[in-house]
Design an enzyme around this catalytic site. Structure first.
Site, mmCIF file in Angstrom:
data_model
loop_
_atom_site.group_PDB
_atom_site.id
_atom_site.type_symbol
_atom_site.label_atom_id
_atom_site.label_comp_id
_atom_site.label_asym_id
_atom_site.label_seq_id
_atom_site.Cartn_x
_atom_site.Cartn_y
_atom_site.Cartn_z
ATOM 1 N N CYS A 120 0.857 -1.190 0.000
ATOM 2 C CA CYS A 120 0.000 0.000 0.000
ATOM 3 C C CYS A 120 0.888 1.234 0.000
ATOM 4 O O CYS A 120 1.832 1.330 0.796
ATOM 5 C CB CYS A 120 -0.898 -0.007 1.238
ATOM 6 S SG CYS A 120 -2.026 1.394 1.322
ATOM 7 N N LEU A 121 0.565 2.172 -0.882
ATOM 8 C CA LEU A 121 1.363 3.397 -0.961
ATOM 9 C C LEU A 121 1.231 4.229 0.318
ATOM 10 O O LEU A 121 2.074 5.078 0.588
ATOM 11 C CB LEU A 121 0.933 4.220 -2.190
ATOM 12 C CG LEU A 121 1.109 3.500 -3.532
ATOM 13 C CD1 LEU A 121 0.536 4.337 -4.670
ATOM 14 C CD2 LEU A 121 2.578 3.181 -3.791
ATOM 15 N N HIS A 158 -10.195 1.212 0.893
ATOM 16 C CA HIS A 158 -9.768 2.599 1.183
ATOM 17 C C HIS A 158 -10.980 3.535 1.183
ATOM 18 O O HIS A 158 -11.094 4.421 2.032
ATOM 19 C CB HIS A 158 -8.771 3.096 0.134
ATOM 20 C CG HIS A 158 -7.340 2.704 0.384
ATOM 21 N ND1 HIS A 158 -6.668 3.006 1.553
ATOM 22 C CD2 HIS A 158 -6.427 2.073 -0.396
ATOM 23 C CE1 HIS A 158 -5.422 2.560 1.487
ATOM 24 N NE2 HIS A 158 -5.236 1.988 0.304
HETATM 25 O O1 K1U Z 1 -3.674 1.313 -2.651
HETATM 26 C C1 K1U Z 1 -2.481 1.458 -2.833
HETATM 27 O O2 K1U Z 1 -1.805 2.000 -1.994
HETATM 28 C C2 K1U Z 1 -1.825 0.944 -4.092
HETATM 29 C C3 K1U Z 1 -1.279 -0.469 -3.952
HETATM 30 C C4 K1U Z 1 -2.255 -1.423 -4.639
HETATM 31 C C5 K1U Z 1 -2.052 -2.878 -4.318
HETATM 32 C C6 K1U Z 1 -0.948 -3.572 -4.751
HETATM 33 C C7 K1U Z 1 -0.805 -4.919 -4.469
HETATM 34 C C8 K1U Z 1 -1.765 -5.564 -3.768
HETATM 35 C C9 K1U Z 1 -2.863 -4.873 -3.317
HETATM 36 C C10 K1U Z 1 -3.004 -3.527 -3.599
HETATM 37 C C11 K1U Z 1 0.073 -0.524 -4.634
HETATM 38 O O3 K1U Z 1 0.205 -0.254 -5.770
HETATM 39 S S1 K1U Z 1 1.416 -1.000 -3.661
HETATM 40 C C12 K1U Z 1 2.784 -0.999 -4.821
HETATM 41 C C13 K1U Z 1 2.834 -2.205 -5.675
HETATM 42 O O4 K1U Z 1 2.271 -3.220 -5.317
HETATM 43 C C14 K1U Z 1 3.546 -2.193 -6.960
HETATM 44 C C15 K1U Z 1 4.332 -1.142 -7.342
HETATM 45 C C16 K1U Z 1 4.977 -1.138 -8.566
HETATM 46 C C17 K1U Z 1 4.857 -2.209 -9.413
HETATM 47 C C18 K1U Z 1 4.084 -3.281 -9.035
HETATM 48 C C19 K1U Z 1 3.431 -3.280 -7.813
HETATM 49 ZN ZN ZN Z 2 -3.556 1.028 -0.314
#
Ligand code: K1U
Ligand code: ZN
Length: 170
Positions: free
Chosen positions: A92-93, A138
């Protein structure tokens, strides 16, 4: 376009419940463009408006490696979820540097409108299903760490607060 600030857990604003989008037009178009830019730059595969302190039911997602398939969900609703579950190591960012397994329905059917208020319905599985459910949480004010044990959650909270205070960012 503009890069937006992403709220970090345990910011209390991440727990606000989003309201439906009611106005379509220039403001929404700019918000979508800014969210997409912010998501790609992070980098992430999804972003919910809640994470940028806008409490409206709006999500951007792009799970492709080429970053050329932006999906925009306005006022999304899950209309069906499979009995079958899958566990995925989620990130999660808003919780940088933390990945952990969360169990969710493996397949879902989602109804939404696009940014021009055009209705659509999709079936999703794999990462797309995980990502849609994570982003819709979220919008309900729920962060994925709430699926983890209180012990893990408190460790994560302490670590991120420490980083925040020392000005360090993962
Ligand atoms: O909601 C968020 O914060 C975004 C989150 C979404 C997510 C990813 C994986 C599983 C569940 C939800 C992200 O994007 S985290 C970063 C990430 O997973 C990623 C970043 C760059 C390339 C591939 C993946
Ligand atoms: Zn998230």
């Amino acid at each position: 376009m503009a890069l937006l600030n992403i709220l970090r857990y345990p910011d209390p604003r991440l727990h606000k419940v989003a309201k439906p989008v009611t106005e379509f037009g220039e403001r929404l178009d700019k918000l979508v463009a800014d969210m997409a830019e912010t998501m790609y730059e992070a980098p992430g595969v999804g972003l919910a408006a809640t994470q940028i302190d806008v409490h409206e039911r709006l999500i951007t997602i792009d799970i492709t490696e080429t970053k050329d398939d932006l999906m925009v969900f306005v006022n999304p609703e899950i209309v069906w979820a499979s009995e079958e579950k899958q566990v995925y190591d989620e990130g999660c960012l808003s919780v940088p540097g933390v990945y952990d397994g969360v169990e969710r329905p493996a397949r879902i059917k989602v109804r939404a409108v696009d940014q021009h208020n055009k209705p659509f319905e999709i079936e999703a599985d794999g990462l797309l299903a995980v990502c849609i459910q994570h982003e819709m949480d979220h919008l309900m004010g729920k962060v994925f760490v709430e699926y983890l044990s209180p012990l893990k959650r408190n460790r994560i909270k302490t670590k991120l607060l420490k980083e925040e205070r020392s000005g360090r960012r993962a």
